[in-house]
Design a protein around this motif. Structure first.
Motif, short mmCIF file in Angstrom:
data_model
loop_
_atom_site.label_atom_id
_atom_site.label_comp_id
_atom_site.label_asym_id
_atom_site.label_seq_id
_atom_site.Cartn_x
_atom_site.Cartn_y
_atom_site.Cartn_z
N GLU A 118 0.85 -1.18 0.00
CA GLU A 118 0.00 0.00 0.00
C GLU A 118 0.89 1.24 0.00
O GLU A 118 1.89 1.29 0.72
CB GLU A 118 -0.92 0.00 1.22
CG GLU A 118 -1.98 1.08 1.14
CD GLU A 118 -3.04 0.96 2.22
OE1 GLU A 118 -3.57 2.01 2.63
OE2 GLU A 118 -3.31 -0.17 2.68
N ARG A 164 -0.89 -4.48 -6.40
CA ARG A 164 -0.79 -5.93 -6.47
C ARG A 164 0.18 -6.22 -7.62
O ARG A 164 -0.16 -5.99 -8.77
CB ARG A 164 -2.13 -6.58 -6.71
CG ARG A 164 -3.12 -6.36 -5.58
CD ARG A 164 -4.44 -7.08 -5.84
NE ARG A 164 -5.44 -6.72 -4.86
CZ ARG A 164 -5.54 -7.28 -3.66
NH1 ARG A 164 -4.69 -8.23 -3.32
NH2 ARG A 164 -6.48 -6.89 -2.82
N ARG A 190 -5.33 1.51 -14.06
CA ARG A 190 -5.62 0.31 -13.29
C ARG A 190 -4.58 -0.80 -13.38
O ARG A 190 -4.32 -1.49 -12.40
CB ARG A 190 -6.98 -0.26 -13.72
CG ARG A 190 -8.15 0.61 -13.30
CD ARG A 190 -9.46 0.12 -13.83
NE ARG A 190 -9.71 0.49 -15.22
CZ ARG A 190 -10.00 1.71 -15.63
NH1 ARG A 190 -10.04 2.71 -14.78
NH2 ARG A 190 -10.24 1.96 -16.89
N ARG A 191 -4.00 -0.99 -14.57
CA ARG A 191 -3.19 -2.19 -14.75
C ARG A 191 -2.18 -1.97 -15.86
O ARG A 191 -2.49 -1.38 -16.90
CB ARG A 191 -4.13 -3.34 -15.11
CG ARG A 191 -3.50 -4.62 -15.54
CD ARG A 191 -4.64 -5.61 -15.88
NE ARG A 191 -4.22 -6.61 -16.80
CZ ARG A 191 -3.92 -7.85 -16.48
NH1 ARG A 191 -4.01 -8.24 -15.23
NH2 ARG A 191 -3.56 -8.71 -17.39
N THR A 194 -3.08 3.95 -2.65
CA THR A 194 -3.08 2.95 -3.72
C THR A 194 -2.59 1.62 -3.18
O THR A 194 -1.53 1.54 -2.55
CB THR A 194 -2.16 3.39 -4.88
OG1 THR A 194 -2.64 4.64 -5.39
CG2 THR A 194 -2.16 2.36 -6.00
N ARG A 207 -3.94 6.77 -7.06
CA ARG A 207 -3.63 5.83 -8.15
C ARG A 207 -3.04 6.54 -9.37
O ARG A 207 -2.11 6.02 -9.99
CB ARG A 207 -4.91 5.07 -8.52
CG ARG A 207 -4.71 4.03 -9.58
CD ARG A 207 -5.87 3.10 -9.68
NE ARG A 207 -7.09 3.78 -10.05
CZ ARG A 207 -8.22 3.14 -10.33
NH1 ARG A 207 -8.27 1.83 -10.24
NH2 ARG A 207 -9.29 3.80 -10.67
N ARG A 250 -1.09 -4.07 -10.72
CA ARG A 250 -2.50 -3.65 -10.62
C ARG A 250 -2.58 -2.59 -9.53
O ARG A 250 -2.03 -2.77 -8.44
CB ARG A 250 -3.38 -4.84 -10.25
CG ARG A 250 -3.50 -5.87 -11.33
CD ARG A 250 -4.39 -7.04 -10.86
NE ARG A 250 -4.44 -8.07 -11.87
CZ ARG A 250 -3.54 -9.05 -12.00
NH1 ARG A 250 -2.52 -9.12 -11.17
NH2 ARG A 250 -3.66 -9.95 -12.95
N PHE A 251 -3.27 -1.50 -9.84
CA PHE A 251 -3.38 -0.37 -8.93
C PHE A 251 -4.84 -0.20 -8.51
O PHE A 251 -5.69 0.04 -9.36
CB PHE A 251 -2.89 0.91 -9.61
CG PHE A 251 -1.52 0.79 -10.21
CD1 PHE A 251 -0.39 0.96 -9.43
CD2 PHE A 251 -1.36 0.50 -11.57
CE1 PHE A 251 0.88 0.85 -10.00
CE2 PHE A 251 -0.11 0.39 -12.13
CZ PHE A 251 1.02 0.56 -11.34
N GLU A 252 -5.11 -0.30 -7.21
CA GLU A 252 -6.46 -0.11 -6.68
C GLU A 252 -6.44 1.10 -5.77
O GLU A 252 -5.67 1.15 -4.81
CB GLU A 252 -6.89 -1.34 -5.88
CG GLU A 252 -6.93 -2.63 -6.68
CD GLU A 252 -7.17 -3.85 -5.80
OE1 GLU A 252 -7.83 -3.71 -4.73
OE2 GLU A 252 -6.69 -4.92 -6.17
N GLU A 253 -7.32 2.07 -6.06
CA GLU A 253 -7.37 3.26 -5.21
C GLU A 253 -8.32 2.99 -4.05
O GLU A 253 -9.44 2.53 -4.26
CB GLU A 253 -7.80 4.49 -5.99
CG GLU A 253 -7.72 5.74 -5.14
CD GLU A 253 -7.39 6.99 -5.92
OE1 GLU A 253 -7.33 8.04 -5.27
OE2 GLU A 253 -7.18 6.93 -7.13
N ILE A 254 -7.83 3.28 -2.85
CA ILE A 254 -8.62 3.09 -1.64
C ILE A 254 -8.47 4.35 -0.80
O ILE A 254 -7.41 4.57 -0.18
CB ILE A 254 -8.15 1.85 -0.85
CG1 ILE A 254 -8.24 0.60 -1.72
CG2 ILE A 254 -8.97 1.69 0.44
CD1 ILE A 254 -7.55 -0.60 -1.14
#
Length: 163
Positions: free
Chosen positions: A19, A121, A86-87, A118, A24, A110-114
């Motif tokens: 993280e 993965r 995203r990827r 970010t 992102r 792989r990028f996930e925004e939370i």
């Protein structure tokens, strides 16, 4: 493409989840802008003075990592897939003097925004490797861990500078 039977399975696949305190869109830029990649890419104590990237599907990659003793380690690659932000999927390889492939690795980020952060993965899968590539493949986890540590530090520096 084959992986030599003498290379243990645990050296042919790497999965890392990290993280980062960055949105992102910024993380995407960190992975696709040569000026940023050159700062963080490579294991601890290595530099990456040459970064050429044509960031598009099929676009080429050429980088040179420099070891602390001054030895250069060039490699090439290409982008396979880009789904901003995203990827991204890329393959990198090292060729020997005779033109044969020493080893080739497919990397997926792989990028996930939370909530403004970010979750990365990251996966590296060896798709081709000669038996004598076991040395560098044995260092893949440490190398990527060091690179991602440097990436986290660079993201913090960019956030502080507002850049």
């Amino acid at each position: 493409m084959t992986v030599a039977a003498s290379i243990p399975d645990h050296l042919t696949r790497l999965d890392i989840v990290r993280e980062f305190d960055a949105p992102r869109a910024l993380m995407w830029k960190m992975w696709t802008d040569p000026a940023h990649v050159g700062v963080w890419f490579g294991p601890e104590h290595f530099t990456t003075p040459v970064v050429r990237m044509d960031v598009r599907p099929g676009g080429t990659i050429h980088m040179v990592m420099r070891a602390p003793d001054g030895t250069d380690h060039p490699f090439d690659g290409r982008f396979i897939e880009l789904d901003e932000p995203r990827r991204l999927v890329m393959r990198t390889w090292i060729k020997l003097a005779d033109g044969s492939t020493w080893f080739e690795v497919e990397h997926t980020a792989r990028f996930e925004e939370i909530q403004g952060r970010t979750l990365l993965r990251f996966q590296a899968v060896v798709v081709e490797a000669r038996e004598d590539a076991i040395g560098p493949l044995s260092g893949m986890e440490a190398g990527w861990t060091g690179s991602l540590d440097k990436l986290a530090a660079h993201v913090r520096a960019v956030a502080v500078s507002g850049g």
